[in-house]
Motif scaffolding. Structure first.
Motif, PDB file in Angstrom:
ATOM      1  N   ASP A 257      42.539  49.963  52.345  1.00 13.95           N
ATOM      2  CA  ASP A 257      41.429  49.195  52.893  1.00 13.95           C
ATOM      3  C   ASP A 257      40.164  50.028  53.078  1.00 13.95           C
ATOM      4  O   ASP A 257      39.196  49.581  53.692  1.00 13.95           O
ATOM      5  N   ALA A 258      40.175  51.242  52.540  1.00 17.55           N
ATOM      6  CA  ALA A 258      38.975  52.080  52.556  1.00 17.55           C
ATOM      7  C   ALA A 258      38.730  52.650  51.168  1.00 17.55           C
ATOM      8  O   ALA A 258      38.263  53.771  51.003  1.00 17.55           O
TER       9      ALA A 258
ATOM     10  N   GLU B 183      41.305  37.714  27.634  1.00 17.39           N
ATOM     11  CA  GLU B 183      42.588  37.548  28.301  1.00 17.39           C
ATOM     12  C   GLU B 183      43.235  38.900  28.573  1.00 17.39           C
ATOM     13  O   GLU B 183      43.787  39.129  29.651  1.00 17.39           O
ATOM     14  N   PHE B 184      43.173  39.763  27.581  1.00 17.15           N
ATOM     15  CA  PHE B 184      43.749  41.098  27.735  1.00 17.15           C
ATOM     16  C   PHE B 184      43.092  41.814  28.917  1.00 17.15           C
ATOM     17  O   PHE B 184      43.769  42.436  29.739  1.00 17.15           O
ATOM     18  N   ALA B 185      41.753  41.720  29.009  1.00 15.12           N
ATOM     19  CA  ALA B 185      41.038  42.383  30.096  1.00 15.12           C
ATOM     20  C   ALA B 185      41.477  41.840  31.455  1.00 15.12           C
ATOM     21  O   ALA B 185      41.675  42.609  32.412  1.00 15.12           O
ATOM     22  N   SER B 186      41.647  40.527  31.546  1.00 16.28           N
ATOM     23  CA  SER B 186      42.054  39.953  32.835  1.00 16.28           C
ATOM     24  C   SER B 186      43.455  40.406  33.208  1.00 16.28           C
ATOM     25  O   SER B 186      43.725  40.732  34.372  1.00 16.28           O
ATOM     26  N   MET B 187      44.376  40.435  32.231  1.00 16.48           N
ATOM     27  CA  MET B 187      45.737  40.876  32.506  1.00 16.48           C
ATOM     28  C   MET B 187      45.769  42.356  32.878  1.00 16.48           C
ATOM     29  O   MET B 187      46.504  42.769  33.790  1.00 16.48           O
ATOM     30  N   LEU B 188      44.982  43.156  32.179  1.00 17.27           N
ATOM     31  CA  LEU B 188      44.974  44.590  32.463  1.00 17.27           C
ATOM     32  C   LEU B 188      44.405  44.861  33.844  1.00 17.27           C
ATOM     33  O   LEU B 188      44.924  45.702  34.591  1.00 17.27           O
ATOM     34  N   TYR B 189      43.336  44.163  34.213  1.00 19.76           N
ATOM     35  CA  TYR B 189      42.745  44.323  35.552  1.00 19.76           C
ATOM     36  C   TYR B 189      43.781  44.033  36.621  1.00 19.76           C
ATOM     37  O   TYR B 189      43.961  44.820  37.556  1.00 19.76           O
ATOM     38  N   ARG B 190      44.466  42.900  36.490  1.00 14.56           N
ATOM     39  CA  ARG B 190      45.461  42.535  37.479  1.00 14.56           C
ATOM     40  C   ARG B 190      46.647  43.519  37.474  1.00 14.56           C
ATOM     41  O   ARG B 190      47.157  43.896  38.530  1.00 14.56           O
ATOM     42  N   ALA B 191      47.074  43.925  36.277  1.00 12.39           N
ATOM     43  CA  ALA B 191      48.221  44.840  36.183  1.00 12.39           C
ATOM     44  C   ALA B 191      47.922  46.202  36.802  1.00 12.39           C
ATOM     45  O   ALA B 191      48.829  46.870  37.316  1.00 12.39           O
ATOM     46  N   LEU B 192      46.651  46.606  36.769  1.00 12.04           N
ATOM     47  CA  LEU B 192      46.262  47.901  37.334  1.00 12.04           C
ATOM     48  C   LEU B 192      45.760  47.790  38.760  1.00 12.04           C
ATOM     49  O   LEU B 192      45.351  48.787  39.358  1.00 12.04           O
ATOM     50  N   SER B 193      45.759  46.576  39.314  1.00 12.34           N
ATOM     51  CA  SER B 193      45.306  46.406  40.694  1.00 12.34           C
ATOM     52  C   SER B 193      46.235  47.115  41.669  1.00 12.34           C
ATOM     53  O   SER B 193      47.446  47.188  41.456  1.00 12.34           O
ATOM     54  N   ARG B 194      45.654  47.600  42.711  1.00 12.88           N
ATOM     55  CA  ARG B 194      46.398  48.367  43.694  1.00 12.88           C
ATOM     56  C   ARG B 194      46.961  47.447  44.774  1.00 12.88           C
ATOM     57  O   ARG B 194      46.262  46.575  45.292  1.00 12.88           O
ATOM     58  N   ILE B 195      48.228  47.631  45.109  1.00 14.47           N
ATOM     59  CA  ILE B 195      48.916  46.752  46.060  1.00 14.47           C
ATOM     60  C   ILE B 195      48.744  47.256  47.477  1.00 14.47           C
ATOM     61  O   ILE B 195      48.961  48.430  47.773  1.00 14.47           O
ATOM     62  N   GLY B 196      48.402  46.309  48.364  1.00 15.03           N
ATOM     63  CA  GLY B 196      48.289  46.626  49.772  1.00 15.03           C
ATOM     64  C   GLY B 196      49.302  45.845  50.586  1.00 15.03           C
ATOM     65  O   GLY B 196      49.776  44.815  50.159  1.00 15.03           O
TER      66      GLY B 196
ATOM     67  N   TYR C 295      43.734  43.254  55.725  1.00 15.56           N
ATOM     68  CA  TYR C 295      42.456  43.720  55.204  1.00 15.56           C
ATOM     69  C   TYR C 295      42.520  44.206  53.758  1.00 15.56           C
ATOM     70  O   TYR C 295      43.390  44.989  53.385  1.00 15.56           O
ATOM     71  N   PHE C 296      41.581  43.721  52.958  1.00 14.94           N
ATOM     72  CA  PHE C 296      41.286  44.339  51.671  1.00 14.94           C
ATOM     73  C   PHE C 296      40.383  45.553  51.933  1.00 14.94           C
ATOM     74  O   PHE C 296      40.468  46.564  51.242  1.00 14.94           O
ATOM     75  N   ARG C 297      39.533  45.379  52.887  1.00 14.42           N
ATOM     76  CA  ARG C 297      38.578  46.434  53.251  1.00 14.42           C
ATOM     77  C   ARG C 297      38.327  46.306  54.745  1.00 14.42           C
ATOM     78  O   ARG C 297      38.044  45.212  55.233  1.00 14.42           O
TER      79      ARG C 297
END
Length: 454
Positions: A147-148, A441-454, A235-237
């Motif tokens: 969150d920071a 589509e590839f960009a959207s999937m890659l963004y989500r796949a590389l998103s950080r889990i909180g 919190y996301f942030r």
């Protein structure tokens, strides 16, 4: 737990003595339930309006004896609302009610057994716990707290995925997510809540150039029975100040403005994970090849042309990939990491179009790979593409695909990618696994796949 509502009382269900249940909520939140009732055509003299209840246990299905829960004395037509405090033992059960006038049809030792098509009992299903959910921040290699963590540029997506049916059997229902209750301290428009049921919450932002000071983004999910996730807000942030570069425009392309995948393309381009063509365009609706996919995956894994292998291993030698091909090292590395395989017969098929089934299979292979092969953005601790390889949670949301056959090589990857919110279907019932994936589509999937889990 939760159980699927079996609301058999319509707007007004007539029962003995011209009594009726006029309204009852489909779901109750394990504390109390309001039963609206009405009585008409009252005969002369004092009458007792009786309200009875019984519990239909969710698992196994079994009925408790009817219990008289209210006696209301009246001499004329009447209506009202009776608030019933639910027993502490109710846990995912269907609670049924019936209203009678001077009639112990549901009590006095005579159990009311409805016949098919003639059940006057209204019911509500008890949903006892709030939603379970995960929240995700944009891709980053930062080691700061979730969150920071600063964003790479001014346009990004915070997102979350939740379910009100966590680890429950199919015989148990749920009321569904009713409101994510998003909150932000800055001058942002809070998006409408997404629901019902298991669903994904997308929160796109565009930080204004004037943004400064500490900002807070959070959610506090609530299901449609009124249960909230415990311990929120989440919190996301969390009161984290605007950092240098966060209000800068993301990398732009003349052909992505207004496109549904614009946010993902521009953000990943800012990170250097995708790039456009020589003419400056990105081509979000263009397809991409298997060789290009190998390249983009390994760039996300921290490789560049100076760190790629100069020759393949025996297991990754393909007759249609020559050392002089621009993609050779990328293909060899993607194969060595276990992210991509050949198509059989010693071929990789580098110039064939990548399909939707293949891209989610690649991401599933990333999830199943050894941590020794994780680097770059993939190796940044807790990211979606790595986390879904764990035994749980699996999956957070489900769909009944009509075009994904059991046993197909992409069957489990489709379930995982959709279940984790990385990929969407092409309709409510189709995934189109053999359809070429677009660059957007590839960009959207890659963004989500590389998103950080909180």
């Amino acid at each position: 737990m939760f159980a699927l509502a079996q609301f058999s009382a319509a707007s007004a269900v007539a029962v003995a003595g011209d009594a009726s249940i006029t309204n009852i909520p489909t779901f109750a939140n394990a504390v109390s339930v309001d039963v609206d009732w009405a009585v008409t055509g009252m005969a002369a003299g004092t009458k007792n309006v009786l309200i009875w209840s019984r519990i239909q246990n969710a698992v196994p299905v079994a009925y408790s004896n009817c219990t008289l829960i209210a006696t209301i004395i009246g001499t004329s037509d009447a209506s009202g609302t009776f608030t019933y405090t639910l027993p502490a033992t109710v846990n995912g059960d269907v609670v049924e009610f019936i209203v009678t006038v001077d009639d112990d049809v549901c009590g006095g030792g005579t159990e009311y057994i409805p016949v098919a098509g003639d059940d006057p009992m209204g019911d509500t299903t008890v949903d006892t716990f709030g939603p379970v959910f995960w929240k995700f921040n944009p891709p980053t290699k930062a080691v700061t707290a979730f969150d920071a963590t600063p964003v790479a540029c001014n346009t990004f997506e915070m997102w979350a995925l939740g379910t009100d049916r966590w680890l429950l059997p199919s015989t148990i229902g749920y009321s569904g997510i009713g409101d994510w209750k998003p909150s932000v301290t800055g001058s942002f428009a809070v998006p409408a809540p997404i629901g019902p049921a298991e669903d994904l919450f997308s929160w796109p932002f565009a930080l204004p150039a004037t943004a400064s000071g500490a900002w807070t983004f959070s959610v506090y999910p609530e299901d449609m029975a009124g249960n909230q996730s415990g311990g929120g807000p989440y919190y996301f942030r969390n009161a984290y100040g605007i950092q240098a570069g966060e209000t800068d425009d993301c990398t732009d392309f003349p052909d992505v403005g207004g496109h549904e995948y614009e946010l993902y393309v521009r953000y990943l381009a800012t990170l250097g994970l995708v790039s456009g063509f020589a003419d400056g365009t990105f081509g979000p609706d263009n397809t991409l090849t298997r060789a290009e996919a190998a390249t983009l995956i390994e760039i996300s894994n921290g490789y560049d042309e100076t760190t790629l292998p100069a020759a393949p291993t025996a297991a990754c030698t393909f007759t249609d990939v020559a050392a002089t091909d621009w993609f050779a090292g990328w293909v060899w590395q993607a194969c060595a990491d276990g992210y991509m395989n050949g198509i059989g017969g010693g071929l990789f098929d580098p110039n064939n179009l990548l399909t939707r089934g293949q891209i989610v299979t690649i991401l599933n292979n990333v999830a199943d790979a050894s941590p020794l092969f994780y680097g770059g953005f993939i190796g940044t601790g807790s990211v979606v593409a790595v986390a879904w390889g764990s035994p749980a949670p699996y999956p957070l949301r489900t769909a009944a695909w009509t075009d994904v056959s059991i046993g197909a090589y992409y069957a489990t990857p489709v379930v995982q990618a959709y279940g984790w919110g990385v990929a969407e279907g092409t309709s409510a019932t189709t995934f189109s696994p053999d359809q070429p994936v677009t660059r957007g589509e590839f960009a959207s999937m890659l963004y989500r796949a590389l998103s950080r889990i909180g």
